[in-house]
Design an enzyme around this catalytic site. Structure first.
Site, PDB file in Angstrom:
ATOM      1  CG  ASP A   1      -2.079   1.033   1.128  1.00  0.00           C
ATOM      2  OD1 ASP A   1      -1.694   2.080   1.035  1.00  0.00           O
ATOM      3  OD2 ASP A   1      -3.034   0.748   1.358  1.00  0.00           O
ATOM      4  CB  ILE A   2       1.191   4.138  -2.274  1.00  0.00           C
ATOM      5  CG1 ILE A   2      -0.268   4.648  -2.271  1.00  0.00           C
ATOM      6  CG2 ILE A   2       1.659   3.451  -3.121  1.00  0.00           C
ATOM      7  CD1 ILE A   2      -0.643   5.674  -3.235  1.00  0.00           C
TER       8      ILE A   2
ATOM      9  CG  ASN B   1     -11.761  -0.370   3.724  1.00  0.00           C
ATOM     10  OD1 ASN B   1     -12.104  -0.857   5.032  1.00  0.00           O
ATOM     11  ND2 ASN B   1     -10.655  -0.085   3.553  1.00  0.00           N
TER      12      ASN B   1
ATOM     13  N   GLY C   1     -15.461   2.969   3.993  1.00  0.00           N
ATOM     14  CA  GLY C   1     -13.994   3.316   3.821  1.00  0.00           C
ATOM     15  C   GLY C   1     -13.266   2.937   2.520  1.00  0.00           C
ATOM     16  CD  GLN C   2     -14.681  -0.478  -2.334  1.00  0.00           C
ATOM     17  OE1 GLN C   2     -15.702  -0.982  -1.975  1.00  0.00           O
ATOM     18  NE2 GLN C   2     -13.972  -1.186  -3.635  1.00  0.00           N
TER      19      GLN C   2
ATOM     20  CG  HIS D   1      -8.698  -3.267  -2.644  1.00  0.00           C
ATOM     21  ND1 HIS D   1      -9.498  -2.463  -3.148  1.00  0.00           N
ATOM     22  CD2 HIS D   1      -8.031  -2.591  -1.522  1.00  0.00           C
ATOM     23  CE1 HIS D   1      -9.692  -1.462  -2.262  1.00  0.00           C
ATOM     24  NE2 HIS D   1      -8.849  -1.335  -1.394  1.00  0.00           N
TER      25      HIS D   1
ATOM     26  CG  HIS E   1      -6.601  -2.930   3.161  1.00  0.00           C
ATOM     27  ND1 HIS E   1      -5.711  -1.879   2.680  1.00  0.00           N
ATOM     28  CD2 HIS E   1      -7.596  -2.697   2.501  1.00  0.00           C
ATOM     29  CE1 HIS E   1      -6.535  -0.964   1.974  1.00  0.00           C
ATOM     30  NE2 HIS E   1      -7.739  -1.371   1.808  1.00  0.00           N
TER      31      HIS E   1
END
Length: 114
Positions: free
Chosen positions: A30-31, A89, A95-96, A102, A104
């Site tokens: 994740d960035i 999410n 919170g998506q 995807h 996390h």
């Protein structure tokens, strides 16, 4: 989906270092990590969210199983023997931020209680 950032990453139109890739998923960091280890497990098929997965679609249910079973293997490969958190999410209220399914995977240190 021409405007989907994850579709562009999967198509290698946007650079990303894949930690893992197979015919169904790609995995990368994740960035904006929320933990020492914060991986994104992204379906190669564009499905908007978990709410859009059809239980009538054998392909989509097989994809969800594949993604879930990849999580412990990825966690072990990243040294998360003490445990990890998995988050999906769903929708803007959940919170998506990117409308592409995807998971996390978070770990590598103490995580706040839910």
């Amino acid at each position: 989906m021409t405007d989907c950032i994850f579709c562009k990453i999967i198509a290698k139109q946007i650079p990303a270092e894949f930690i893992y890739e197979d015919d169904k998923i790609v995995v990368f960091n994740d960035i904006r990590p929320k933990a020492q280890v914060h991986l994104l497990i992204v379906a190669k098929d564009h499905i908007k969210s978990l709410a859009h997965v059809s239980e009538q679609s054998a392909k989509e249910t097989a994809l969800m199983t594949h993604m879930l079973l990849a999580l412990p293997k990825l966690a072990k490969a990243r040294g998360l023997e003490n445990g990890f958190r998995t988050v999906i999410n769903t929708g803007s209220g959940g919170g998506q931020e990117i409308d592409h399914i995807h998971f996390h995977l978070l770990g590598g240190g103490p995580l706040p209680r839910m």
